[in-house]
Design a protein around this motif. Structure first.
Motif, PDB file in Angstrom:
ATOM      1  N   VAL A  49       0.842  -1.180   0.000  1.00  0.00           N
ATOM      2  CA  VAL A  49       0.000   0.000   0.000  1.00  0.00           C
ATOM      3  C   VAL A  49       0.881   1.234   0.000  1.00  0.00           C
ATOM      4  O   VAL A  49       1.839   1.332   0.766  1.00  0.00           O
ATOM      5  N   GLN A  50       0.531   2.176  -0.849  1.00  0.00           N
ATOM      6  CA  GLN A  50       1.301   3.400  -0.967  1.00  0.00           C
ATOM      7  C   GLN A  50       0.354   4.580  -1.107  1.00  0.00           C
ATOM      8  O   GLN A  50      -0.631   4.511  -1.836  1.00  0.00           O
ATOM      9  N   LEU A  51       0.666   5.658  -0.415  1.00  0.00           N
ATOM     10  CA  LEU A  51      -0.096   6.894  -0.497  1.00  0.00           C
ATOM     11  C   LEU A  51       0.861   8.015  -0.861  1.00  0.00           C
ATOM     12  O   LEU A  51       1.912   8.160  -0.242  1.00  0.00           O
ATOM     13  N   VAL A  52       0.486   8.814  -1.845  1.00  0.00           N
ATOM     14  CA  VAL A  52       1.331   9.901  -2.305  1.00  0.00           C
ATOM     15  C   VAL A  52       0.515  11.179  -2.341  1.00  0.00           C
ATOM     16  O   VAL A  52      -0.448  11.285  -3.106  1.00  0.00           O
ATOM     17  N   GLU A  53       0.909  12.154  -1.525  1.00  0.00           N
ATOM     18  CA  GLU A  53       0.243  13.452  -1.499  1.00  0.00           C
ATOM     19  C   GLU A  53       0.876  14.395  -2.508  1.00  0.00           C
ATOM     20  O   GLU A  53       2.071  14.302  -2.806  1.00  0.00           O
ATOM     21  N   SER A  54       0.079  15.322  -2.991  1.00  0.00           N
ATOM     22  CA  SER A  54       0.582  16.376  -3.850  1.00  0.00           C
ATOM     23  C   SER A  54      -0.349  17.575  -3.739  1.00  0.00           C
ATOM     24  O   SER A  54      -1.452  17.473  -3.207  1.00  0.00           O
ATOM     25  N   GLY A  55       0.093  18.708  -4.245  1.00  0.00           N
ATOM     26  CA  GLY A  55      -0.744  19.891  -4.311  1.00  0.00           C
ATOM     27  C   GLY A  55      -0.437  20.972  -3.302  1.00  0.00           C
ATOM     28  O   GLY A  55      -1.052  22.043  -3.347  1.00  0.00           O
ATOM     29  N   GLY A  56       0.484  20.714  -2.397  1.00  0.00           N
ATOM     30  CA  GLY A  56       0.835  21.733  -1.429  1.00  0.00           C
ATOM     31  C   GLY A  56       1.600  22.871  -2.068  1.00  0.00           C
ATOM     32  O   GLY A  56       2.020  22.804  -3.225  1.00  0.00           O
ATOM     33  N   GLY A 104       3.603  13.346   3.220  1.00  0.00           N
ATOM     34  CA  GLY A 104       3.270  14.702   3.607  1.00  0.00           C
ATOM     35  C   GLY A 104       3.549  15.715   2.519  1.00  0.00           C
ATOM     36  O   GLY A 104       4.440  15.539   1.682  1.00  0.00           O
ATOM     37  N   THR A 105       2.778  16.792   2.532  1.00  0.00           N
ATOM     38  CA  THR A 105       2.988  17.903   1.617  1.00  0.00           C
ATOM     39  C   THR A 105       2.805  19.204   2.389  1.00  0.00           C
ATOM     40  O   THR A 105       1.879  19.342   3.191  1.00  0.00           O
TER      41      THR A 105
END
Length: 120
Positions: free
Chosen positions: A2-9, A113-114
Motif C-alpha cells: 500500500v502506498q499513499l502519495v500526497e501532492s498539491g501543497g 506529507g505535503t
C-alpha cells in the motif's frame, strides 16, 4: 504494498485556495477511508477530514468546516481536499492516511506529507 502519495501543497496568500491530492495504490478494496491530518511546528498532529467509501460519510474538524471539502474518485483511488478561504493557522504539513476497513478509525498507512504555507 500500500502506498499513499500526497501532492498539491504550496504557498498561498490568506483567503486563497489549494487542492491537495492523495493517490492510493496497492489494494483493491471497494470500501476504504482516507483521512487528512496536519501537523504544524510545535503542535500535535490533528485530524482534518475523512471520507469513507463504505457509506459516503465525510467528517471535518471544526476549524475547517465550511472551508474545506473532501472528495474521492474511487476509480483512481484518489482523494482530494479542496481548501478555500485559507488562513495562516492552516499552515502545516498535511498527511493523508488510509483505513482499509473503511471506518475512519484505524490508519495503518500514511503518505509522506505535503507542505501548505499560508502567508502574505
Amino acid at each position: 504494498q500500500v502506498q499513499l502519495v500526497e501532492s498539491g501543497g504550496g504557498l498561498v496568500q490568506p483567503g486563497g485556495s489549494l487542492r491537495l491530492s492523495c493517490a492510493a495504490s496497492g489494494f483493491s478494496l471497494e470500501n476504504y477511508a482516507i483521512a487528512w491530518f496536519r501537523q504544524a511546528p510545535g503542535k500535535e498532529r490533528e485530524g482534518v477530514s475523512c471520507v469513507s467509501t463504505s457509506d459516503g460519510s465525510t467528517y471535518y474538524a471544526n476549524p475547517v468546516k465550511g472551508r474545506f471539502t473532501i472528495s474521492v474518485d474511487n476509480a483512481k483511488k484518489t482523494v482530494y481536499l479542496q481548501m478555500n478561504s485559507l488562513k495562516p493557522e492552516d499552515t502545516a504539513v498535511y498527511y493523508c492516511a488510509a483505513d482499509l476497513r473503511g471506518w475512519c478509525h484505524d490508519y495503518d498507512y500514511w503518505g509522506q506529507g505535503t507542505q501548505v504555507t499560508v502567508s502574505s
